[in-house]
Design an enzyme around this catalytic site. Structure first.
Site, PDB file in Angstrom:
ATOM      1  N   ARG A   1      68.710 -78.678  35.157  1.00 51.79           N
ATOM      2  CA  ARG A   1      68.968 -80.133  35.171  1.00 51.79           C
ATOM      3  C   ARG A   1      69.555 -80.589  33.844  1.00 51.79           C
ATOM      4  O   ARG A   1      69.368 -81.707  33.400  1.00 51.79           O
ATOM      5  CB  ARG A   1      67.663 -80.909  35.451  1.00 51.79           C
ATOM      6  CG  ARG A   1      67.065 -80.634  36.791  1.00 51.79           C
ATOM      7  CD  ARG A   1      68.033 -80.961  37.941  1.00 51.79           C
ATOM      8  NE  ARG A   1      67.537 -80.422  39.188  1.00 51.79           N
ATOM      9  CZ  ARG A   1      67.841 -79.212  39.665  1.00 51.79           C
ATOM     10  NH1 ARG A   1      68.669 -78.403  39.014  1.00 51.79           N
ATOM     11  NH2 ARG A   1      67.333 -78.802  40.807  1.00 51.79           N
TER      12      ARG A   1
ATOM     13  N   ARG B   1      59.935 -76.604  37.867  1.00 57.04           N
ATOM     14  CA  ARG B   1      59.931 -76.581  39.332  1.00 57.04           C
ATOM     15  C   ARG B   1      61.358 -76.490  39.871  1.00 57.04           C
ATOM     16  O   ARG B   1      61.612 -75.847  40.881  1.00 57.04           O
ATOM     17  CB  ARG B   1      59.213 -77.809  39.890  1.00 57.04           C
ATOM     18  CG  ARG B   1      59.962 -79.103  39.779  1.00 57.04           C
ATOM     19  CD  ARG B   1      59.517 -80.102  40.845  1.00 57.04           C
ATOM     20  NE  ARG B   1      58.327 -80.841  40.508  1.00 57.04           N
ATOM     21  CZ  ARG B   1      58.316 -81.977  39.808  1.00 57.04           C
ATOM     22  NH1 ARG B   1      59.437 -82.471  39.332  1.00 57.04           N
ATOM     23  NH2 ARG B   1      57.192 -82.612  39.579  1.00 57.04           N
ATOM     24  N   ASP B   2      62.285 -77.157  39.161  1.00 56.21           N
ATOM     25  CA  ASP B   2      63.668 -77.128  39.628  1.00 56.21           C
ATOM     26  C   ASP B   2      64.196 -75.701  39.624  1.00 56.21           C
ATOM     27  O   ASP B   2      64.843 -75.267  40.567  1.00 56.21           O
ATOM     28  CB  ASP B   2      64.548 -77.996  38.720  1.00 56.21           C
ATOM     29  CG  ASP B   2      64.056 -79.428  38.671  1.00 56.21           C
ATOM     30  OD1 ASP B   2      63.826 -80.003  39.745  1.00 56.21           O
ATOM     31  OD2 ASP B   2      63.881 -79.966  37.561  1.00 56.21           O
TER      32      ASP B   2
ATOM     33  N   ASP C   1      58.292 -87.115  40.993  1.00 53.24           N
ATOM     34  CA  ASP C   1      58.012 -87.488  39.605  1.00 53.24           C
ATOM     35  C   ASP C   1      57.627 -88.954  39.433  1.00 53.24           C
ATOM     36  O   ASP C   1      56.894 -89.308  38.523  1.00 53.24           O
ATOM     37  CB  ASP C   1      59.266 -87.261  38.751  1.00 53.24           C
ATOM     38  CG  ASP C   1      59.447 -85.803  38.394  1.00 53.24           C
ATOM     39  OD1 ASP C   1      58.433 -85.130  38.161  1.00 53.24           O
ATOM     40  OD2 ASP C   1      60.601 -85.354  38.345  1.00 53.24           O
TER      41      ASP C   1
ATOM     42  N   LYS D   1      67.348 -94.029  43.767  1.00 57.06           N
ATOM     43  CA  LYS D   1      66.570 -92.900  43.257  1.00 57.06           C
ATOM     44  C   LYS D   1      65.326 -92.682  44.123  1.00 57.06           C
ATOM     45  O   LYS D   1      65.414 -92.783  45.342  1.00 57.06           O
ATOM     46  CB  LYS D   1      66.236 -93.189  41.784  1.00 57.06           C
ATOM     47  CG  LYS D   1      65.964 -91.967  40.962  1.00 57.06           C
ATOM     48  CD  LYS D   1      67.164 -91.351  40.291  1.00 57.06           C
ATOM     49  CE  LYS D   1      66.865 -90.278  39.297  1.00 57.06           C
ATOM     50  NZ  LYS D   1      66.579 -88.956  39.706  1.00 57.06           N
TER      51      LYS D   1
ATOM     52  N   THR E   1      70.883 -80.999  41.737  1.00 59.54           N
ATOM     53  CA  THR E   1      69.845 -81.370  42.696  1.00 59.54           C
ATOM     54  C   THR E   1      69.307 -80.134  43.406  1.00 59.54           C
ATOM     55  O   THR E   1      70.056 -79.198  43.709  1.00 59.54           O
ATOM     56  CB  THR E   1      70.381 -82.391  43.737  1.00 59.54           C
ATOM     57  OG1 THR E   1      69.509 -82.398  44.866  1.00 59.54           O
ATOM     58  CG2 THR E   1      71.774 -82.059  44.223  1.00 59.54           C
TER      59      THR E   1
HETATM   60  C1  GLC Z   1      64.573 -84.796  40.674  1.00 56.72           C
HETATM   61  C2  GLC Z   1      63.930 -83.756  39.775  1.00 56.72           C
HETATM   62  C3  GLC Z   1      62.902 -82.961  40.549  1.00 56.72           C
HETATM   63  C4  GLC Z   1      61.937 -83.871  41.255  1.00 56.72           C
HETATM   64  C5  GLC Z   1      62.674 -84.847  42.143  1.00 56.72           C
HETATM   65  C6  GLC Z   1      61.767 -85.858  42.793  1.00 56.72           C
HETATM   66  O1  GLC Z   1      65.390 -84.173  41.604  1.00 56.72           O
HETATM   67  O2  GLC Z   1      64.891 -82.897  39.236  1.00 56.72           O
HETATM   68  O3  GLC Z   1      62.217 -82.104  39.681  1.00 56.72           O
HETATM   69  O4  GLC Z   1      61.049 -83.098  42.002  1.00 56.72           O
HETATM   70  O5  GLC Z   1      63.602 -85.560  41.355  1.00 56.72           O
HETATM   71  O6  GLC Z   1      61.108 -86.657  41.882  1.00 56.72           O
END
Ligand code: GLC
Length: 795
Positions: free
Chosen positions: A346, A361-362, A479, A625, A698
């Protein structure tokens, strides 16, 4: 296909037919270390290894998304008339230019014609060297001889991104510039490797950036003020207007790179030259690279090497289906995007700048699409990621790759992505011994990979509420839910589902590798969580998304906003947690309450007021978002859930509706790149309903690709081989997949004479019918024909 562009016949290029697309349409030109973002008109910037601390050229964050400036521009000036324009169109942006651009794998090409001069630029980053190559051609297609000057132009922004932005004037004081043997070399005497750019670490940047060309310039500029001039901008630089660079240097000031070349072109004559923009540790390497790429042939060789690399990479898993869009997406662009996200996590895009972030996690998720296509790389990546776990099972949330410094935030989902990543790696590679390999922890010590998995699961199992449901803590995958569980009581349905899924898979793995003790323990815990979640978090028509510290459910029919969340439903199905017919009921509710013409919203209705008990999610403008946009990452899981429920028509319909290829057909609504996924599409509660946002970086890239291969086309790696379980639109008569797996090539043909979505009548491998639906790994380096006949299930 739209008024702005279309895919090339072979799908390998996106051809943009007019420069003024509704937003800049960007490409990533990158090897594993050097990364250049390049729009269709040459806009964009470059960095090396880390976007936070090794910037090379300038990005004004507020400029790139709408204005796409600065970039890598070539101005041409007619020495007789004084008229000037850009080969790449902007920033002069002349009306009436002939113009076309093409994005391909690792390169972007732009061509134009204006006043009898044709110009062409191919921008590329070779596989092995850390430099941009610009291959430039200028041709006189008119009837009389012409005298022209070209000005190749970039703006520097060296080393620390945040420091250069926040302390712009101060940061310039450290710039060091030289022009020697036709090479502009720049560096900075101040290097700060902290995210905010503060303090004085007493360091010089350990690199030099350079800008040069294969033919000696007649003049150059390094001082921005000299090239652009005061009270002017990129549209009318004084040097171009007057036809002469002034050999300015610019130590300690705002610096650029401008190289002037003069040409005389007879009618029909073409001149070619090469510009290089790169980064080196040792100044001599700049000269070596300049000499190495001094011929057109050498640059063309680099283009061929690029092509070869991408042919190899893209060729390992391909399909041929009745839907040509599906094929172009799966075979080329979705897979290409997944490669970019896997390498650059990211870190950086036109929408997220300089964060320098490898997201924990990404990155585990990004790796998922690489597994079948470059298993060795994925193995290395797995080991690298494991090194960011702590011995108690917790993990960093993200870090910078250069300093390896990161933050531990306490997101409750984090450890579970490790479990998924390792398990998926084992299924692809079949390399069970990998479990016994040693892997380090972030703060020292090392244990086996198996133990890393056990620690992650145990850590998650420990962090549960009194009624046995996982706590949400700092937040989960989402998040923005960052205030739900600060007091240590809020619960997460999604983490419950994630944990249930991982416990099942890990339990099965441990049972077959002789660890009955672990298998029994995880099986018991799994049943406990399934029972608790179904007892406490079922809302009647769907699962609530969780509970807050004060015990109130959110994502519930009792709420006015965010009454139903998508992930809690799809993951209930994916994890096998949904009891009885609750999976179907929950997914029917998704259809009823969340579907929109552009795809399902993350939840609805949007939060319309900030709620300090829920989190930042409620502070985003409604419909943007995580506040109830159509979040493409979650769309992938919705599709997977539909496949598990055998609803192939719905799954495919969702793929189609949300695909960049479909959305790209309405560029005035969607606006962003029609060849890769955006993070989200504005939801119905936004004033921009339907617009794409935050493109490129993403989790959608990896997941959508995986879901297409494994759940729609139904070829899934399991420890024993490849499981066949398609779930397709019933209109498909036949499709083919070519897939490499554990050193053999599998050539699949699926026939669907009865027009079912799901169900297998027979499977033959190399002419012999097999029992069951798992094809064994042959590991023989040969090709094997697999013929699957679908129909009312016999297998
Ligand atoms: C973004 C972040 C990811 C998160 C998602 C949802 O894509 O990169 O880590 O899980 O948002 O909040």
């Amino acid at each position: 296909m739209s008024e702005y562009g279309h895919f090339s016949e072979d799908g390998r290029e996106y051809v943009i037919t007019r420069p003024d697309t509704p937003r800049p349409w960007v490409n990533y030109l990158s090897n594993e270390k050097f990364c250049a973002l390049c729009s269709q008109t040459g806009g964009g910037y470059a960095f090396f290894e880390t976007s936070g601390y090794n910037r090379i050229t300038k990005e004004y964050p507020s400029f790139v998304v709408f204005r796409d400036r600065p970039g890598r521009f070539i101005y041409l000036r007619d020495c007789e008339t004084g008229d000037y324009w850009n080969i790449n169109w902007q920033p002069v942006s002349k009306d009436g230019m002939g113009w076309e651009s093409r994005h391909g794998m690792g390169y972007t090409y732009v061509s134009s014609s204006y006043s009898g001069i044709e110009g062409k630029i191919t921008y590329l980053v070779p596989r092995t060297e850390n430099t941009e190559i610009w291959m430039v051609g200028i041709k006189n297609v008119g009837a009389k001889a012409r005298k022209l000057s070209s000005f190749s132009y970039i703006e520097w922004s060296l080393a620390n991104y945040a420091f250069n932005l926040v302390e712009a004037s101060f940061a310039q004081l450290f710039n060091e510039v030289s022009y020697d043997r036709d090479v502009i070399l720049v560096t900075t005497r101040f290097w700060n490797v902290s995210p905010a750019g503060g303090g004085n670490p007493n360091l010089r940047w350990d690199k030099h950036a350079f800008f040069t060309s294969n033919i000696p310039p007649v003049a150059f500029d390094c001082l921005e003020e000299a090239f652009i001039g005061t009270y002017r901008d990129w549209k009318n630089p004084v040097a171009v207007e007057q036809g002469r660079c002034s050999n300015s240097i610019g130590n300690g000031r705002d610096i650029v790179g401008a190289l002037q070349h003069d040409f005389e072109l007879q009618p029909g004559e073409e001149k070619q030259f090469i510009v290089l923009l790169g980064v080196v540790y040792d100044k001599d390497d700049a000269y070596r690279l300049r000499d190495h790429y001094s011929t057109w042939d050498e640059c063309e060789r680099s283009m061929r090497d690029l092509r070869k690399y991408w042919d190899g990479y893209l060729g390992r898993t391909t399909c041929d289906t009745p839907d040509k869009d599906f094929c172009v997406s799966f075979n080329i662009w979705n897979k290409y995007q997944a490669w970019i996200t896997s390498r650059w996590s990211r870190m950086d895009s036109y929408y997220i700048g300089g964060a320098s972030i490898i997201g924990w996690r990404d990155s585990w998720q990004d790796m998922l699409a690489i597994l079948p296509n470059d298993t060795q790389w994925a193995r290395q990546r797995t080991l690298y990621l494991l090194e960011h776990q702590f011995p108690d099972g917790s993990t960093l949330h993200n870090w910078d790759p250069l300093t390896n410094i990161g933050v531990k935030t306490g997101h409750s989902d984090d450890p579970l992505w490790l479990v998924m990543g390792v398990l998926e790696h084992l299924k692809e590679s079949g390399d069970i011994e990998f479990l016994d390999e040693s892997a380090s922890y972030y703060d020292g010590g090392a244990e086996t990979v198996r133990q890393h998995v056990v620690r992650a699961l145990d850590y998650s199992l420990l962090r549960r509420s009194a009624r046995g449901i996982p706590l949400i803590e700092a937040a989960d995958w989402n998040d923005g839910l960052d205030q739900i569980g600060r007091q240590g009581r809020g619960e997460s349905t999604m983490v419950a589902e994630h944990l249930v899924w991982m416990l099942k898979e890990a339990g099965e793995l441990f049972r077959r590798t002789g660890r009955e003790d672990l298998a029994d323990k995880y099986e018991a815990a799994r049943e406990e969580i399934i029972a608790a979640t179904n007892e406490f978090l079922w809302d009647g028509e769907w699962y609530v998304r969780g509970t807050r510290d004060d015990g109130q459910a959110f994502g519930s029919s009792k709420n006015e906003q965010a009454r139903i969340y998508l992930n809690a439903q799809s993951w209930a199905v994916m994890s096998g947690l949904a009891m009885d017919s609750r999976g179907e009921i929950a997914m029917d509710s998704v259809e009823k309450y969340l579907d929109t013409e552009y795809g399902p919203a993350l939840f609805l209705p949007a939060y319309n007021e900030p709620n300090p008990k829920i989190g930042i999610i409620t502070r985003f403008a409604p419909g943007t978002k995580e506040n109830s946009a159509i979040f493409n990452h979650s769309v992938c899981w919705r599709i997977m859930a539909e496949c598990i429920l055998s609803r192939g028509d719905k799954a495919y319909e969702q793929w189609k509706r949300t695909s960049f290829m479909t959305r790209g057909e309405e560029p005035h609504v969607y606006k962003v790149e029609p060849y890769i996924y955006s993070e989200y599409i504005h939801g119905p509660d936004s004033t921009g309903f339907g617009e794409g946002e935050f493109t490129w970086m993403t989790g959608t890239a990896a997941w959508m690709w995986k879901v297409c291969l494994e759940w729609i086309m139904g070829i899934r790696p399991v420890l024993d081989g490849l499981m066949i379980d398609p779930c397709i639109p019933r209109v498909w008569d036949e499709y083919k997949v070519r897939r490499n797996f554990r050193e053999s090539l599998y050539l699949f043909t699926f026939e669907n004479p009865e027009h079912v979505c799901k169900g297998i009548k027979s499977i033959t491998v190399d002419g012999k019918e097999i029992e069951g639906n798992v094809i064994p790994p042959f590991k023989d380096g040969d090709a094997h024909e697999v013929h699957v006949v679908m129909g009312a299930a016999d297998v």
